[in-house]
Motif scaffolding. Structure first.
Motif, PDB file in Angstrom:
ATOM      1  N   ASP A 114       0.870  -1.218   0.020  1.00 19.19           N
ATOM      2  CA  ASP A 114      -0.040  -0.073  -0.068  1.00 19.19           C
ATOM      3  C   ASP A 114       0.883   1.226   0.071  1.00 19.19           C
ATOM      4  N   GLU A 144       1.929   1.767  -3.492  1.00 18.56           N
ATOM      5  CA  GLU A 144       0.892   1.911  -4.440  1.00 18.56           C
ATOM      6  C   GLU A 144       0.316   3.493  -4.238  1.00 18.56           C
ATOM      7  N   GLY A 184      -1.997  -2.186  -9.514  1.00 15.47           N
ATOM      8  CA  GLY A 184      -1.602  -1.126  -8.752  1.00 15.47           C
ATOM      9  C   GLY A 184      -0.071  -0.830  -8.657  1.00 15.47           C
ATOM     10  N   LEU A 185       0.599  -1.852  -9.200  1.00 11.70           N
ATOM     11  CA  LEU A 185       2.051  -1.810  -8.762  1.00 11.70           C
ATOM     12  C   LEU A 185       2.909  -2.277 -10.027  1.00 11.70           C
ATOM     13  N   ASN A 190       6.493   1.962  -7.827  1.00 15.73           N
ATOM     14  CA  ASN A 190       5.227   2.975  -8.000  1.00 15.73           C
ATOM     15  C   ASN A 190       5.151   3.196  -9.477  1.00 15.73           C
TER      16      ASN A 190
END
Length: 341
Positions: free
Chosen positions: A77, A80, A136-137, A241
């Protein structure tokens, strides 16, 4: 005289601004870690990759390490969300999200972390990436730690002795092994294991041999049972990221990717293998009772019976991912067992 001095000052200011602009043009890539700085991941893997990145980008991207950022499961998280630019974590810390990664963790593979890591990366790209478990990554690479072994405060003479023992499990395939062995599972990140062992909160832990040294388990887990090929392997990802990557030039994005992937997987796996070898030496030097189980020994046969059917259970568990898990598992094992031949 006044004009000459003015030109000098103007020249100095122009040079200073130029140098400042050059310095500011360097991009800092912030990598977060949750393991101690002495661990192989921080002492070898990240520094080596950092050097590769800086060389590949001709110094335009420089890596900066940040430590103590909390529980390893939060790394996904944090990256991200852009709180840090890159990190790594153990897939087992996020149950439910990562299922396909457990393929490489299945027992009885019997190879080094380097071989397993290369197989992990290749099969991920061929079979698993389309399932988007890392949504997301951007995944830099996948790798595994070395064979997970049994580290206990008190000795055991058979796997049946583990029943009802409080054992720290890290998630992933370890959870299923714990059920089959009848242990009382205790969840915690790896850096907490020493304290838990020292305080008697747990009786033992399933973890690679390298942690005898890096996490100082040699002081609190004085009895180790090393099964041939280990009990399991642990699946990790190194990730970055996507927005950070998008902010780089295409040339620098390509450069970072060129020093990641399979090259990074092999290096990371090899580093963890070396850490396991050092951990075994450190354990023996500290007087830890290390029982190396023979391939045809009673405990090895006992373990083979305990894990029977786990392949089929995993294949069924990932049916919703819509990938050919059976073919992937077979290819993964073939790549790993033939690596370097």
């Amino acid at each position: 005289m006044i004009r000459r001095n003015f030109l000098k000052v103007a020249g100095a200011l122009t040079l200073g601004m130029s140098l400042s602009t050059t310095a500011m043009s360097d991009t800092v890539l912030r990598v977060g870690s949750w393991l101690p700085p002495t661990h192989a991941q921080n002492a070898v893997v990240w520094p080596t990759w950092s050097k590769w990145v800086e060389e590949a980008t001709e110094g335009r991207v420089k890596v900066q390490m940040e430590y103590g950022l909390g529980h390893p499961k939060t790394m996904f998280d944090l990256v991200e969300d852009g709180a840090i630019d890159a990190s790594f974590s153990y897939h087992g810390y996020v149950p439910g999200r990562f299922k396909l990664t457990q393929g490489i963790e299945q027992p009885l593979l019997g190879v080094s972390a380097e071989a397993a890591s290369v197989a992990h990366w290749r099969v991920h790209n061929k079979y698993f990436a389309k399932a988007q478990e890392h949504d997301g990554l951007e995944v830099l690479t996948l790798f595994t730690h070395g064979p997970g072994q049994i580290h206990m405060a008190d000795p055991i003479t058979s796997l049946a002795d583990l029943k009802s023992k409080k054992v720290r499990l890290g998630g992933g395939v370890q959870g299923e092994l714990g059920k089959r062995l009848g242990v009382t599972a205790v969840g915690a990140p790896a850096p907490k294991v020493y304290e838990m062992m020292q305080q008697g909160v747990i009786d033992g832990v399933f973890i690679p041999m390298g942690e005898q040294k890096s996490l100082r388990l040699k002081e609190v887990a004085k009895n180790v049972v090393a099964l041939p090929g280990g009990m399991y392997l642990g699946s990790f990802a190194m990730f970055i990221n996507p927005d950070f990557m998008a902010g780089l030039s295409e040339k620098d994005r390509a450069a970072i990717r060129a020093v990641s992937g399979e090259k990074l997987a092999a290096m990371a796996g090899a580093a963890w293998d070396a850490a396991d070898a050092e951990g075994l030496i450190a354990a023996r030097d500290e007087g830890v009772n290390v029982t190396e189980v023979a391939v045809d020994g009673p405990m090895a046969k006992e373990f083979q019976g305990i894990v029977e059917g786990m392949d089929e259970e995993w294949i069924e568990s990932v049916a919703s991912r819509k990938v050919d898990a059976k073919a992937a598992l077979e290819e993964m094992r073939s790549i790993a067992r033939n690596y370097g031949k």
